[in-house]
Design an enzyme around this catalytic site. Structure first.
Site, PDB file in Angstrom:
ATOM      1  CE  LYS A 212      -4.210   1.674   2.238  1.00  0.00           C
ATOM      2  NZ  LYS A 212      -5.048   1.815   1.057  1.00  0.00           N
TER       3      LYS A 212
HETATM    4  N1  PMP Z   1      -7.612  -2.334  -3.101  1.00  0.00           N
HETATM    5  C1  PMP Z   1      -7.119  -1.081  -3.075  1.00  0.00           C
HETATM    6  C2  PMP Z   1      -6.432  -0.551  -4.284  1.00  0.00           C
HETATM    7  C3  PMP Z   1      -7.267  -0.306  -1.921  1.00  0.00           C
HETATM    8  O1  PMP Z   1      -6.799   0.940  -1.892  1.00  0.00           O
HETATM    9  C4  PMP Z   1      -7.938  -0.833  -0.807  1.00  0.00           C
HETATM   10  C5  PMP Z   1      -8.118   0.014   0.429  1.00  0.00           C
HETATM   11  N2  PMP Z   1      -7.029  -0.084   1.290  1.00  0.00           N
HETATM   12  C6  PMP Z   1      -8.425  -2.146  -0.878  1.00  0.00           C
HETATM   13  C7  PMP Z   1      -8.242  -2.865  -2.049  1.00  0.00           C
HETATM   14  C8  PMP Z   1      -9.122  -2.777   0.291  1.00  0.00           C
HETATM   15  O2  PMP Z   1      -8.212  -3.037   1.320  1.00  0.00           O
HETATM   16  P1  PMP Z   1      -8.656  -3.000   2.848  1.00  0.00           P
HETATM   17  O3  PMP Z   1      -9.836  -3.871   2.960  1.00  0.00           O
HETATM   18  O4  PMP Z   1      -7.475  -3.543   3.566  1.00  0.00           O
HETATM   19  O5  PMP Z   1      -8.961  -1.603   3.202  1.00  0.00           O
END
Ligand code: PMP
Length: 319
Positions: A157
């Protein structure tokens, strides 16, 4: 955005408007940052951060993948976050830890530029709107493909990666849709600009695999556990674009968006949220608000908010 009182910056609680960085910070120029999106909910046991440990671990892993040495341990960041939420007097909030290469050296191999860190928390409602949560959103398959591991690291991320999501989101929003769905470089369904995606067809639940170019979402993991506990088999496999249009149900999930039904994709109507989506949404809500004892280990209790310091000071002066 709605402000809170303090931002945690490199070990100190700094007044919101004073949390600043140098304009020559490396991360600002090259996107050399890693971050998390986390939520705290005012649940049955008081304010609690959902799957906090998993978010801290992913932050640590994202940092490693981009050669950023985090100046704090996961435990220290976790403790600072709980204190920040309490100090800000928040009960329900979004939390954004960010670590980035700071000021000190320019160029691409700037090893001597220090890694700096901030944590912010503020009230932030349904990312894709209340209406979308209830009745579903309209989504558009983006002309932009999701970054692949040939050039970046989809599993991290990282700040820079989000330029890809921003292109897709901007295109879909300008065309009047609520969210973008990105295909991977091969043309298979990947994920939303900030959410993972699930398709329901003939009683089966399908989602792109963990090794796809997705962000390995923490909500995705929670949804998979919920589905499996309800007796569904979640199939992780490549999904063709046409499967979106022919699906019985499609839903997306992410920390900011939570569980959101999709009611239309590229002008193909999917209709009102279906049975599986409704079940997952309800159980997910029970989990985040501490109403599902079977998932209580997902909650990191924060404790009751402290009276904001500024108020304490003022009341001292007044009295
Ligand atoms: N894909 C992307 C590109 C994201 O930015 C997110 C948000 N963090 C997610 C999927 C979902 O991840 P999470 O459930 O950990 O927030």
């Amino acid at each position: 955005m709605e402000k809170a009182e303090y931002i945690w910056q490199s070990g100190k609680f700094v007044p919101w408007d004073e949390a600043q960085v140098h304009v020559l910070s490396h991360g600002l120029h090259y996107g050399t940052g890693v971050f998390e999106g986390v939520r705290c909910y005012d649940g049955e046991q008081g304010p609690a951060i959902f799957r906090h440990k998993d978010h801290l671990k992913r932050l640590d892993e994202s940092a490693k993948l981009y050669y950023l040495d985090l100046p704090y341990t996961q435990e220290e960041i976790g403790e600072a976050t709980r204190e920040l939420v309490r100090k800000n007097g928040l009960r329900d909030c979004y939390i954004r830890p960010l670590a980035f290469r700071g000021y000190g050296e320019m160029g691409l191999y700037a090893k001597s530029a220090p890694v700096e860190m901030i944590i912010a928390a503020w009230p932030w409602g349904a990312y894709l709107g209340e209406e979308g949560v209830k009745h579903g959103i309209r989504a558009k398959v983006s002309s932009w493909r999701r970054v692949s591991s040939a050039g970046l690291i989809p599993h991290a991320k990282a700040s820079g990666t989000y330029l890809n999501s921003i292109l897709a989101k901007t295109e879909s929003a300008n065309a009047g849709y609520e969210e973008a769905i990105l295909l991977d470089e091969r043309g298979f369904v990947c994920e939303g600009s900030g959410e993972n995606i699930f398709v329901v067809k003939d009683g089966k639940v399908i989602t792109p695999p963990q090794v796809a170019a997705i962000l390995d979402g923490i909500s995705r993991k929670s949804v998979m556990t919920i589905l499996e506990d309800f007796g569904y088999t979640v199939i992780e496999r490549d999904l063709a674009r046409s499967e979106l249009y022919l699906a019985d149900e499609v839903f997306m999930c992410g920390t900011a968006a939570e569980v959101v039904p999709v009611r239309e994709i590229d002008d193909h109507p999917l209709g009102e949220p279906g049975e599986v989506t409704r079940m997952v949404q309800a159980k997910f809500n029970d989990a985040i608000y501490g109403r599902a004892p079977e998932y209580s280990e997902w909650l990191d209790l924060v404790g009751e908010p402290e009276k904001p310091e500024a108020e304490t000071e003022t009341s001292k002066v007044v009295s």
